[in-house]
Design a protein around this motif. Sequence first.
Motif, short mmCIF file in Angstrom:
data_model
loop_
_atom_site.label_atom_id
_atom_site.label_comp_id
_atom_site.label_asym_id
_atom_site.label_seq_id
_atom_site.Cartn_x
_atom_site.Cartn_y
_atom_site.Cartn_z
N SER A 28 0.86 -1.19 0.00
CA SER A 28 0.00 0.00 0.00
C SER A 28 0.89 1.24 0.00
CB SER A 28 -0.91 0.00 1.23
OG SER A 28 -1.85 -1.06 1.15
N TYR A 29 0.54 2.17 -0.84
CA TYR A 29 1.47 3.25 -1.21
C TYR A 29 1.60 4.38 -0.20
CZ TYR A 29 3.30 7.23 -3.83
OH TYR A 29 4.04 8.32 -4.23
N GLY A 30 2.82 4.80 0.04
CA GLY A 30 3.14 6.16 0.35
C GLY A 30 3.12 6.70 1.76
N GLU A 31 2.91 5.90 2.80
CA GLU A 31 2.79 6.49 4.13
C GLU A 31 3.90 5.99 5.06
OE1 GLU A 31 0.74 8.77 4.52
OE2 GLU A 31 -0.85 8.45 3.05
N ASN A 53 -3.43 4.14 10.19
CA ASN A 53 -4.77 4.70 10.13
C ASN A 53 -5.40 4.63 8.74
OD1 ASN A 53 -5.24 5.64 12.88
ND2 ASN A 53 -3.53 7.03 12.53
N ARG A 54 -4.59 4.81 7.72
CA ARG A 54 -5.14 4.82 6.36
C ARG A 54 -5.42 3.42 5.83
NH1 ARG A 54 -2.60 7.96 1.06
NH2 ARG A 54 -4.18 7.27 -0.42
N LEU A 60 8.54 1.57 4.86
CA LEU A 60 7.89 2.67 5.58
C LEU A 60 8.86 3.82 5.88
CD1 LEU A 60 5.67 0.74 8.16
CD2 LEU A 60 4.96 1.78 6.01
N GLY A 61 10.10 3.69 5.47
CA GLY A 61 11.08 4.74 5.72
C GLY A 61 11.36 4.94 7.20
N SER A 62 11.32 3.85 7.96
CA SER A 62 11.42 3.97 9.42
C SER A 62 12.84 4.12 9.91
CB SER A 62 10.78 2.74 10.09
OG SER A 62 9.42 2.64 9.75
N GLY A 121 2.01 -6.92 6.49
CA GLY A 121 2.03 -6.33 5.22
C GLY A 121 2.87 -5.07 5.02
N ALA A 122 3.51 -4.44 6.01
CA ALA A 122 4.46 -3.38 5.69
C ALA A 122 5.65 -3.98 4.97
CB ALA A 122 4.90 -2.64 6.94
#
Length: 433
Positions: free
Chosen positions: A87-90, A97-98, A299-301, A323-324
Amino acid sequence: MSVKAYRGALFHLTEDPALVGAEASHQYEVDGLLIVEDGHVQKAGAYADLAPTLPADAEVTDHTGGLIVPGFVDTHIHYPQLDMIASYGEKLLDWLNRYTFPEEAKFADPAHAAECAEFFLDELMRNGTTTALVYGTVHKGATDALFAAAHKRDMRIAAGKALMDRNVPDAVRDTAESGDADSRALIEAWHGKGRLTYAVTPRFAPACSDDQLTRAGKILEEYPDVLMHTHLSENADEIAWVKELYPDADGYLDVYARFGLLTDRSVFAHCIHLDGPEYQRMAEADAAIAFCPTSNLFLGSGLFSLKEAEKYGVKVGLGTDVGAGTSFSILETMDEAYKVCHLKGHKLDAFKAFYLATLGGARALNMGEHVGNFEPGKEADFLVLDLAPTPLLARRLKTCKNIEETLFVLAMLGDDRTIAHTYIMGEQAYSKG
């Protein structure tokens, strides 16, 4: 007594290469034999030495041309996130949440939960994962469905119902009382049944009230062989939120420790932003870290420091964090782990990568006495790796000079296509094509 034997190249780790060195850490047989009796390893060694010891009626399966290795261990994965993978972009909090919470709300439907559980476990076996520590949703029935499907397959699965009674949408919120009651009911129904283990599963500190975390700690104290599974120090905004919620705590890890959740049965996913004293506390408690490179990058964590964990002697296993995480494949996860370590100034060699994926992961889950390698008496969960699953891999592997190079190439270029066969307790559970 049923004796079966499996012939092929054979490799497994006997100890952490970081502790004993590469050469002393493994066993490799170019022409090996794995002997299984009633679902457990009897012996593993050279074919020439062991074949004469087989009883006359032993069933021998020839996997010559393949590489027999222990089944992979996934120390952190979310079964309800199948349909939101990629799932894109967050980043983490917006992503939850999204995408995550709306998807997990669907697991109030028992039929949906059961269908996803079946697909999820089939996908694990297709990717060579025979043991996993799994997040459920807040719904008790969804964890029931996962345990039922795993028990039917005789898989070694640890799982738990997610606990989250604050700062989440109503559709995925429980209460401290209901979460406690549901967890206890699931333990009584499933823990220790077949090869199943329960894991007390707080979502993360911001999603759990003090009452809920206190109750989770009491369950862990009352049931001395259940696990505890949660998230820790994954994202900078998450850490800041925890500091806001617990201004008197001495860091994020200390929040869990205050509620009795830092023990030798605790598995913390991510741990990207720990400081030295936190690593030290984890080592002293004999807690474990699930290293999840694919999701941390997606996720760029941030970048986990395996070198720091090794420095303090903290147990570490690999987690896909689907799923991340963007793949069920532990081989692909090794590939991403290598890159993360490289960026942190630390070279992850092939022996250590396979240790994290097998014996290291098993030890992180306190299951090293049951699975993780081919020591006599352990459960016979193993894989046969295809050494020519794609034209590129077939070509590249022909140039390898030794087992270390072969393993490294498999980790860098391998994926689900590399898994030729998956065996559970000595019985074939998946076969490619």
